[in-house]
Design an enzyme around this catalytic site. Structure first.
Site, mmCIF file in Angstrom:
data_model
loop_
_atom_site.group_PDB
_atom_site.id
_atom_site.type_symbol
_atom_site.label_atom_id
_atom_site.label_comp_id
_atom_site.label_asym_id
_atom_site.label_seq_id
_atom_site.Cartn_x
_atom_site.Cartn_y
_atom_site.Cartn_z
ATOM 1 N N ASP A 9 13.302 91.548 84.301
ATOM 2 C CA ASP A 9 12.537 90.413 83.801
ATOM 3 C C ASP A 9 12.829 89.239 84.730
ATOM 4 O O ASP A 9 13.784 89.275 85.517
ATOM 5 C CB ASP A 9 12.978 90.116 82.357
ATOM 6 C CG ASP A 9 12.351 88.869 81.797
ATOM 7 O OD1 ASP A 9 11.113 88.762 81.845
ATOM 8 O OD2 ASP A 9 13.098 87.983 81.332
ATOM 9 N N ASP A 11 12.135 85.202 83.919
ATOM 10 C CA ASP A 11 12.628 83.996 83.241
ATOM 11 C C ASP A 11 13.790 84.328 82.314
ATOM 12 O O ASP A 11 13.667 85.163 81.413
ATOM 13 C CB ASP A 11 11.504 83.359 82.420
ATOM 14 C CG ASP A 11 10.318 82.979 83.277
ATOM 15 O OD1 ASP A 11 10.436 82.022 84.049
ATOM 16 O OD2 ASP A 11 9.280 83.659 83.178
ATOM 17 N N ASP A 175 16.538 89.656 79.150
ATOM 18 C CA ASP A 175 17.339 88.725 78.358
ATOM 19 C C ASP A 175 16.829 88.603 76.931
ATOM 20 O O ASP A 175 17.348 87.795 76.158
ATOM 21 C CB ASP A 175 17.322 87.333 79.003
ATOM 22 C CG ASP A 175 15.951 86.673 78.894
ATOM 23 O OD1 ASP A 175 14.953 87.326 79.274
ATOM 24 O OD2 ASP A 175 15.870 85.531 78.414
#
Length: 236
Positions: A9, A11, A175
């Site tokens: 991922d 961001d 995250d």
């Protein structure tokens, strides 16, 4: 197990982009005569793409000030955000500690690397370029690249197919619970790092298969697993 492909991922996983996203969102609101919101509030909305973030933020403003609906058009707000985010990208965000070193180690070891984000492709490409990360990736998939986006199973499976990798030898690092669900749905290893956003909820609650304390530990694990496989090829 030896790994062929690691996807990440963007961001909250590779780059802390929240400050520049929040600033772009607030400049957008101000340009339409709407008061700024707290960066903390905006950060909690990160994860589904900037379009969804701005629509959710605008919806909150309209609930508090219904009269805004008479003069504020969602499409105009989205267009404004695109312009402001083009300016703020790379201005305040920073790669997380160990990010560049980890990507360099994995790349040097022959791993295929993909960045798979729900951020729109044009914004994702600009973030990677701003932080000189783009050259590490063999594939970049944005939230508008495919008919579906994470956590749909097709997204990570598409990444594996494009790079000729076996999903059984692939891991996805994120995250948020969106990333964990995306990995599970696609049948790839679901890994996580504890920094990032995840709507303010500890990522451990999503029960990733592995939770690495830092990005450096991701590289350590992958490289150790691949060394073991080479020294004992009968291991699966």
């Amino acid at each position: 197990m030896a790994y062929e492909l690691i996807s990440f991922d963007l961001d909250g996983t590779l780059v802390d982009t929240a400050p520049e996203i929040a600033e772009a969102a607030n400049r957008t609101l101000e340009s339409h005569g709407i008061a700024r919101r707290s960066p903390e509030e905006i950060t909690l909305l990160i994860g589904a793409g900037t379009r969804e973030l701005m629509l959710k933020l605008l919806a909150r403003c309209l609930l508090e000030q219904p009269e805004l609906a008479q003069r504020v058009q969602p499409q105009a707000v989205l267009a404004s955000f695109d312009a402001h985010y083009a300016v703020t990208t790379g201005s305040a965000g920073l790669p997380y500690a160990g990010c560049v070193e980890m990507l360099a180690q994995l790349k040097a070891a022959g791993l295929r690397l993909a960045c798979v984000t729900n951020k729109e492709l044009r914004h994702a490409r600009r973030v990677l370029e701003a932080h000189t990360l783009g050259g590490y990736f063999d594939l970049l998939i944005g939230g508008d690249s495919l008919p579906q986006k994470k956590p749909h199973a097709s997204v990570l499976r598409h990444a594996a197919a494009m790079l000729g990798a076996d999903t059984m030898r692939m891991a996805h690092v994120g995250d948020s619970s969106v990333d964990i669900d995306a990995a599970r749905n696609a049948g790839v290893a679901a890994w996580a790092v504890p920094h990032g956003y995840n709507a303010g909820v500890p990522i451990s609650e999503a029960k990733p298969q592995r939770l690495f304390p830092t990005l450096a530990h991701v590289a350590e694990h992958v490289l150790a697993a691949n060394r073991q496989k080479r020294s004992a090829p009968w291991l699966h």
